[in-house]
Design a protein around this motif. Structure first.
Motif, PDB file in Angstrom:
ATOM      1  N   ARG A  10     -36.648  -2.746 -20.901  1.00 15.71           N
ATOM      2  CA  ARG A  10     -35.503  -1.308 -19.941  1.00 15.71           C
ATOM      3  C   ARG A  10     -34.307  -2.573 -19.538  1.00 15.71           C
TER       4      ARG A  10
ATOM      5  N   LYS B 244     -39.052  -3.150 -26.209  1.00 15.39           N
ATOM      6  CA  LYS B 244     -39.687  -2.028 -25.315  1.00 15.39           C
ATOM      7  C   LYS B 244     -39.817  -2.482 -23.980  1.00 15.39           C
TER       8      LYS B 244
ATOM      9  N   LYS C 161     -28.759  -2.862 -25.295  1.00  7.79           N
ATOM     10  CA  LYS C 161     -29.237  -1.578 -24.864  1.00  7.79           C
ATOM     11  C   LYS C 161     -30.299  -1.658 -26.245  1.00  7.79           C
ATOM     12  N   LYS C 162     -30.242  -1.918 -27.396  1.00  7.25           N
ATOM     13  CA  LYS C 162     -30.523  -1.535 -28.721  1.00  7.25           C
ATOM     14  C   LYS C 162     -31.836  -2.239 -28.487  1.00  7.25           C
TER      15      LYS C 162
ATOM     16  N   GLU D 226     -34.405  -2.652 -25.749  1.00  8.84           N
ATOM     17  CA  GLU D 226     -35.684  -1.102 -26.197  1.00  8.84           C
ATOM     18  C   GLU D 226     -36.153  -1.437 -27.484  1.00  8.84           C
TER      19      GLU D 226
END
Lengths: 395, 271
Positions: free
Chosen positions: A371, A369, A362-363, A366
């Motif tokens: 999802r 930019k 997830k990091k 993200e």
């Protein structure tokens, strides 16, 4: 009487076929009776634009309201001339017959004047609108700048804290753990003392194990945490290369990768980090593999358009993303509620450091930019959807 | 922002499974009034107006958002999220079909299936594609719309002035269900008729049904077939109904088609 009326009169059935047109209208259209009656539909007499408006607006209105008044449409004569008319129409249901009657006034002259008025108004409106927009934009810019200033200040404070915190993770926490395991292993070495050894050996083993695991966890946490303030280096690479490297990174786990439709074959991003992303996904799929079937991963990509702004309310900028779909044939997770699955140490099976894998994913997404989301597959397994901007975000 | 007020969302019916009806260009949710009674008993009915249409909040119109069909698709997603809808059966008329396509590509997990009533993936003729219209027809549409606005603005004026001493006038206005804001509708028309969603069709992941009318020159048969060929899991029904608004002109047949699709095609998979 109707024939000589100084206006257009007509009627048509619900299937739109015309069954009456008065002389004045027939003359203006330039058709013979037999060319129209029971042959043409009302919409056939309309010019292109009027036909769309009639079918999308006026006809539905007729059905709902039973009549429409003062509508403007353009008829098209046999020769192709446009005849602007103002029309009233009624939907009549009488003695089991349903039909539409209408009356129209030709308004060529008025239409010319109106066109000029409209042009003038459009110019005025445009100027006004641009002016309004400018004032609005200026005010918005001012607000955004204040907001940005606050956020930048905040960000720089957080960054400093993060670096501090990472030092603690790297040294202050890891060191003592490391020392504990060293001392514990030394103790183990000279515990040939015969009597209490069974018990003390057992405890020693536990101490050794726990300290090693904790050490590993802290180390992984530190790497996870450090992701935040290291800059991304954008490069282009193919998904196949990234996945080959990712498999090696997992220690060559026995996973079969099947490529589906790959609309996008390459991705622009920080390739080492994207490799970590996929290796974590692969490890996750392997960890939760089913004992009955061999592990296989299905990957496909496509181009999609989505709003870039997620945090900023009321802001819209639709940009193109690569959507990577990553399907596995695992047992799946017990619960897929919201984002929980991506939080650090959420799905830990108590083996230290393992519950960080999806948090890493997830990091990394993200930071690009993008999802990431997860959904259970109908026949077992999970489906991860990853969105990454196709172009590098400008900031 | 209140999404439900913005889009004038109406929710009713006795069932749990949600049917969401999306109106096409030119009208508002009232156009579904002959259809929804047939489903009220067994389903949850969700109706709404796009921003700029019907009784939506005109003030919520955001030019950059609605500059493409994506913005309208976001509204669908926002309504589903706000109402916590899942496994929605989406029924879209005309341009709403492509809006539904875009919404389902963004969030396939929200939708169970989609019904497209008179869809078109692109209205303008292209090199190897017949959409039915030339650029010039569409420019003309914008002109005719503007001419009509002159008339309409005159009779919409009393609403602004709240003329309660003339109830007959107010009543007439209230029943004028295609009320629209000129500027917004013009740009909706532009976005609708100039968009090209052919490339999006193959990205749809949910099962769908295409309802094709006879003699519909806005969404002609060859366009319906084109869409059917490219939508992965789709069925196509050729209706007896003619024209572009079967849900208004031939409600019984339309209801039957939707019911067949939902019950036969979807029930086995647990809707």
């Amino acid at each position: 009487m109707n024939e000589n009326a100084p206006c257009f009169l007509f009627s048509f059935l619900v299937d739109h076929h015309i069954n009456y047109v008065n002389d004045l209208m027939m003359e203006a259209l330039g058709y013979e009776d037999h060319e129209i009656l029971n042959t043409l539909r009302f919409e056939d007499l309309l010019s292109g634009g009027s036909r769309i408006l009639y079918k999308t607006h006026f006809f539905p209105m007729l059905l709902i309201q039973n009549d429409i008044k003062e509508i403007f449409i353009s008829l098209r004569s046999k020769k192709g001339e446009e005849i602007p008319v103002l029309i009233n129409m009624s939907f009549i249901k009488k003695n089991g017959v349903e039909y539409v009657t209408g009356a129209g006034l030709k308004m060529s002259k008025r239409n010319d004047f109106e066109k000029r008025i409209l042009d003038a108004r459009r110019d005025a409106e445009k100027a006004l609108q641009e002016n309004e927009l400018l004032i609005k934009t200026k005010a918005q810019l001012e607000i955004s700048r204040t907001l940005l200033e606050d956020q930048l200040q905040n960000q720089s404070r957080i960054n400093k804290e993060q670096i501090e915190f990472n030092k603690i993770l790297a040294h202050d926490l890891q060191e003592p753990l490391h020392k504990i395991s060293i001392f514990a292993s030394r103790l183990e070495d000279f515990s040939d003392l015969k009597s209490q050894e069974e018990k003390s050996r057992h405890y020693l083993k536990r101490v050794l194990q726990i300290s090693e695991n904790s050490h590993a966890l802290v180390k992984r946490l530190q790497v996870y945490h450090a992701l935040d303030y290291k800059k991304l280096h954008y490069l282009k690479a193919s998904f196949e290369t990234i996945l080959e490297d990712a498999i090696i990174k997992t220690g060559n786990l026995p996973l079969e990768i099947i490529y589906g439709e790959m609309e996008m074959k390459e991705v622009y991003g920080d390739i080492p980090k994207l490799t970590i992303l996929f290796s974590e996904l692969l490890k996750n799929s392997y960890q939760y593999r089913s004992s009955e079937k061999s592990s296989s991963i299905h990957i496909s990509t496509s181009k999609v358009t989505e709003n870039y702004h997620q945090a900023l309310k009321g802001a819209y900028r639709y940009i193109e993303y690569i959507r990577i779909t990553f399907r596995d044939n695992t047992l799946g997770f017990q619960s897929y509620s919201g984002d929980d699955i991506f939080r650090p140490l959420q799905n830990s099976d108590n083996s230290y450091g393992k519950g960080l894998g999806l948090a890493f994913c997830k990091k990394i997404v993200e930071l690009h930019k993008g999802r990431i989301s997860i959904k259970p597959e109908k026949n077992g397994g999970s489906k991860f959807s990853i969105l990454l901007p196709i172009e590098v975000p400008s900031n | 922002m209140n999404v439900l007020k913005r889009n004038n969302v109406k929710v009713f019916g006795n069932g749990k499974k949600a049917l969401m009806f999306a109106h096409g260009f030119g009208c508002d949710q009232v156009m579904w009034r002959y259809i929804t009674p047939a489903f009220e008993q067994d389903y949850k009915i969700v109706l709404f107006d796009y921003v700029g249409c019907g009784k939506s909040e005109m003030a919520s119109y955001n030019e950059s958002k609605y500059a493409s069909l994506q913005g309208y698709a976001s509204d669908i997603i926002e309504i589903c999220t706000e109402l916590q809808l899942k496994d929605v059966v989406f029924i879209g008329h005309s341009v709403s079909s492509m809006i539904g396509v875009l919404a389902s590509i963004q969030h396939p997990e929200l939708f169970n299936s989609m019904v497209f009533v008179c869809p078109s993936s692109c209205y303008i003729n292209k090199e190897d594609y017949v959409g039915g219209f030339e650029q010039r027809d569409l420019e003309e549409l914008l002109d005719v719309m503007e001419n009509n606005y002159v008339e309409w603005s005159n009779y919409l004026a009393p609403i602004v002035m709240k003329n309660s001493d003339k109830p007959e006038l107010t009543e007439e206005l209230a029943s004028s269900f295609c009320s629209m804001d000129n500027k917004i509708t013009r740009s909706f028309a532009r976005v609708t008729f100039f968009s090209d969603n052919r490339e999006d069709l193959k990205k749809v992941q949910v099962p769908s049904l295409i309802l094709q009318c006879a003699q519909d020159d806005i969404a002609p048969e060859q366009v319906g077939k084109y869409i059917h060929e490219r939508l992965e899991d789709s069925r196509m029904v050729f209706m007896q109904a003619t024209g572009h608004c079967p849900h208004m002109s031939h409600p019984e047949e339309t209801i039957e088609c939707i019911q067949n699709f939902i019950s036969k095609e979807l029930e086995p998979n647990q809707l």
